[in-house]
Design an enzyme around this catalytic site. Structure first.
Site, PDB file in Angstrom:
ATOM      1  N   CYS A   8       0.808  -1.211   0.000  1.00  0.00           N
ATOM      2  CA  CYS A   8       0.000   0.000   0.000  1.00  0.00           C
ATOM      3  C   CYS A   8       0.841   1.260   0.000  1.00  0.00           C
ATOM      4  CB  CYS A   8      -0.937   0.025   1.204  1.00  0.00           C
ATOM      5  SG  CYS A   8      -0.086  -0.072   2.763  1.00  0.00           S
ATOM      6  N   GLY A  21      -0.899   0.348  -4.796  1.00  0.00           N
ATOM      7  CA  GLY A  21      -2.062  -0.454  -4.436  1.00  0.00           C
ATOM      8  C   GLY A  21      -3.266  -0.067  -5.254  1.00  0.00           C
ATOM      9  N   ASN A  53       1.597   1.007   5.971  1.00  0.00           N
ATOM     10  CA  ASN A  53       2.248   0.321   4.856  1.00  0.00           C
ATOM     11  C   ASN A  53       3.252  -0.668   5.441  1.00  0.00           C
ATOM     12  OD1 ASN A  53       4.750   1.305   2.396  1.00  0.00           O
ATOM     13  ND2 ASN A  53       3.420  -0.473   2.421  1.00  0.00           N
ATOM     14  N   GLY A  54       3.103  -1.945   5.107  1.00  0.00           N
ATOM     15  CA  GLY A  54       4.032  -2.942   5.606  1.00  0.00           C
ATOM     16  C   GLY A  54       3.308  -4.186   6.085  1.00  0.00           C
ATOM     17  N   TYR A  57      11.693  -1.811  -8.470  1.00  0.00           N
ATOM     18  CA  TYR A  57      10.365  -1.949  -9.071  1.00  0.00           C
ATOM     19  C   TYR A  57       9.271  -1.100  -8.443  1.00  0.00           C
ATOM     20  CZ  TYR A  57       5.937  -4.248 -10.361  1.00  0.00           C
ATOM     21  OH  TYR A  57       4.682  -4.500 -10.789  1.00  0.00           O
ATOM     22  N   SER A  70       8.746  -0.405 -15.273  1.00  0.00           N
ATOM     23  CA  SER A  70       9.985  -0.405 -14.512  1.00  0.00           C
ATOM     24  C   SER A  70      11.180  -0.914 -15.297  1.00  0.00           C
ATOM     25  CB  SER A  70       9.810  -1.234 -13.236  1.00  0.00           C
ATOM     26  OG  SER A  70       9.305  -2.507 -13.542  1.00  0.00           O
ATOM     27  N   CYS A 108       8.827 -13.091   0.755  1.00  0.00           N
ATOM     28  CA  CYS A 108       8.959 -11.869   1.551  1.00  0.00           C
ATOM     29  C   CYS A 108       7.830 -11.832   2.569  1.00  0.00           C
ATOM     30  CB  CYS A 108       8.889 -10.629   0.659  1.00  0.00           C
ATOM     31  SG  CYS A 108       8.868  -9.075   1.587  1.00  0.00           S
ATOM     32  N   CYS A 127      14.541 -11.643  -0.097  1.00  0.00           N
ATOM     33  CA  CYS A 127      13.845 -12.396  -1.141  1.00  0.00           C
ATOM     34  C   CYS A 127      14.829 -12.989  -2.149  1.00  0.00           C
ATOM     35  CB  CYS A 127      12.810 -11.531  -1.844  1.00  0.00           C
ATOM     36  SG  CYS A 127      13.442  -9.964  -2.467  1.00  0.00           S
TER      37      CYS A 127
END
Length: 479
Positions: free
Chosen positions: A17, A45, A123-124, A266, A307, A406, A459
């Site tokens: 988000c 998002g 966010n997270g 990205y 990207s 992740c 990741c």
């Protein structure tokens, strides 16, 4: 039921988000500014969005909010924004990684409790959310959502009962949280921004006239004509109030940082700066590194939008191979479209991207993309290029291979769904139908962030800065 484009293109990654908050000391309504701020963060998002505002001169704790499923321009109308009167507010755009994509989970969450109201945008992703939630439930808490943001909100509210200020309550609550979180908290008279001690997710401060702004990315400040002041430091809590302007509490700051490297590869928008580093320059550098480490004889370098474009330009600059635009991207693919009757996934890629035959026909093509997750989309794009007449397609990826999931707010899936986890580079190349394949070298990731080594690359490497949860509940409630 209508489907999102990403239901059919499962190889794309998503950020959880974006958050945006404003406090206008002159008393002007902030809803329209939040709208434009969220619009510029839409890439973070696309499932839902929300705005909550309050009037600091009106009845204390009265919060007006408007939320909905869909894109920002689908949810809000001039009339709905006009009804959101208030000089302080917070907004949120969401993609679900944990917690269902339903209206009950739309942020900002508005909490009414004995000390008044709180509106919270997050966010997270917390790795100890289940543990904290269970603890609260056994003391009588009743949850209305399936998102970890509500756990954070409860803890802030509980700490506020025993602390002199809401910012101190935020500080005490943060001590219990493990994982990634950039927060914006609106209380009746203050706007608070907080970033986890590792700094996984970005957060910055801006100013426009006599209004102060908190945002996930600096591009959102540009969108509302605000001046970038600085980034919120990992572990820092900033409190914005009329009486004291910007106040800072750095008691939770720590030497070890773990900023998400994939923001630069990205997630973040190309025109953003995060922690002093240009996202554009990071992607140019990624392309240059690929040209150095995986050179190839070719006629043209192209990027998969969006990207991949800057990395492709960097590859072209370093290699001397011509840069070209081989893809037309449909900018009007919104949240929904009618499900095709046949070849669902194939059709979805073609709806979103089309190849310019005049650019690639009869040429050896270097195709730059940001990542390969499951490999489905990359393989289709290679096939599209060859169908358009490319004689060779050499794939270059501006990130290392995804080998691990992740747990910090990015939907990198479990190992069994990652094509690189069980296949060699040579095998992946064969599965894609490419003529060659090269990934960014993990040892050179620091060059993307100007030598800063305080980033998270779990990741790719499996080196998690925080122990991952024993049970992977990501997406457990998702559609």
């Amino acid at each position: 039921m209508s489907k999102t484009v990403n239901d059919f293109i499962s190889d794309e990654l998503h950020e959880e988000c974006g958050v945006f908050g404003v406090y206008d000391f002159d008393g002007n309504d902030v809803a329209s500014s939040i709208y434009y701020g969220l619009f510029s963060l839409q890439h973070r998002g696309q499932e839902s969005c929300g705005i909550a505002v309050s009037d600091t001169t009106g009845p204390k704790g009265r919060v007006r909010s408007c939320k909905g499923m869909g894109l920002v321009n689908e949810v809000y109308t001039p009339e709905s924004l006009e009804s959101l009167h208030g000089d302080i507010g917070v907004g949120h755009v969401r993609y679900s990684t944990a917690g269902a994509s339903v209206e009950a989970n739309i942020q900002p969450l508005v909490l009414n409790y004995v000390k008044g109201t709180l509106a919270l945008a997050h966010n997270g992703n917390l790795v100890n959310a289940l543990e904290l939630k269970e603890e609260l439930e056994y003391t009588g808490a009743i949850f209305q959502t399936t998102i970890d943001t509500e756990v954070i909100a409860y803890h802030i509210a509980r700490e506020r009962l025993n602390t002199p200020s809401v910012e101190k309550a935020v500080c005490n609550a943060m001590k219990k949280l493990s994982g990634a979180f950039s927060l914006i908290v609106m209380s009746p008279r203050k706007l608070i921004g907080a970033r986890d001690p590792f700094g996984f997710k970005p957060l910055c401060i801006g100013k426009r006239d006599n209004a102060y702004i908190l945002a996930s990315e600096s591009c959102a400040l540009d969108a509302v004509g605000a001046e970038f002041i600085r980034d919120v430091e990992p572990g820092e809590i900033v409190t914005i109030s009329k009486e004291n302007g910007i106040e800072s509490d750095k008691t939770l700051c720590q030497p070890k940082k773990a900023k998400c490297i994939f923001e630069y590869i990205y997630f973040a928008r190309l025109d953003s700066h995060i922690d002093g580093v240009s996202v554009y320059n990071s992607r140019i550098m990624a392309g240059k590194i690929l040209a150095q480490t995986h050179p190839v004889d070719a006629d043209i370098v192209v990027g998969v939008p969006d990207s991949g474009n800057a990395a492709a330009l960097g590859f072209a600059q370093e290699s001397g191979i011509d840069f070209g635009m081989a893809f037309v991207k449909n900018s009007y693919v919104g949240r929904t479209f009618i499900k095709p009757k046949q070849s669902v996934r194939e059709s979805a890629v073609k709806i979103k991207l089309n190849v310019l035959k005049d650019v690639v026909q009869g040429k050896r093509v270097v195709m730059i993309d940001d990542s390969i997750v499951r490999g489905t989309t990359s393989g289709r794009i290679v096939k599209m290029l060859k169908a358009a007449g490319a004689t060779e397609v050499h794939v270059r990826i501006s990130s290392p291979p995804f080998l691990h999931p992740c747990y910090f707010g990015t939907d990198v899936p479990s190992c069994d769904q990652l094509i690189a986890h069980n296949n060699s580079v040579e095998k992946i190349c064969e599965l894609l139908g490419a003529d060659s394949l090269g990934y960014l070298d993990g040892d050179r990731l620091s060059e993307l962030v100007e030598g800063d080594t305080g980033y998270c690359d779990a990741c790719f490497s499996g080196n998690y800065p925080i122990d991952p949860p024993e049970d992977d509940i990501r997406g457990e409630y998702d559609k």
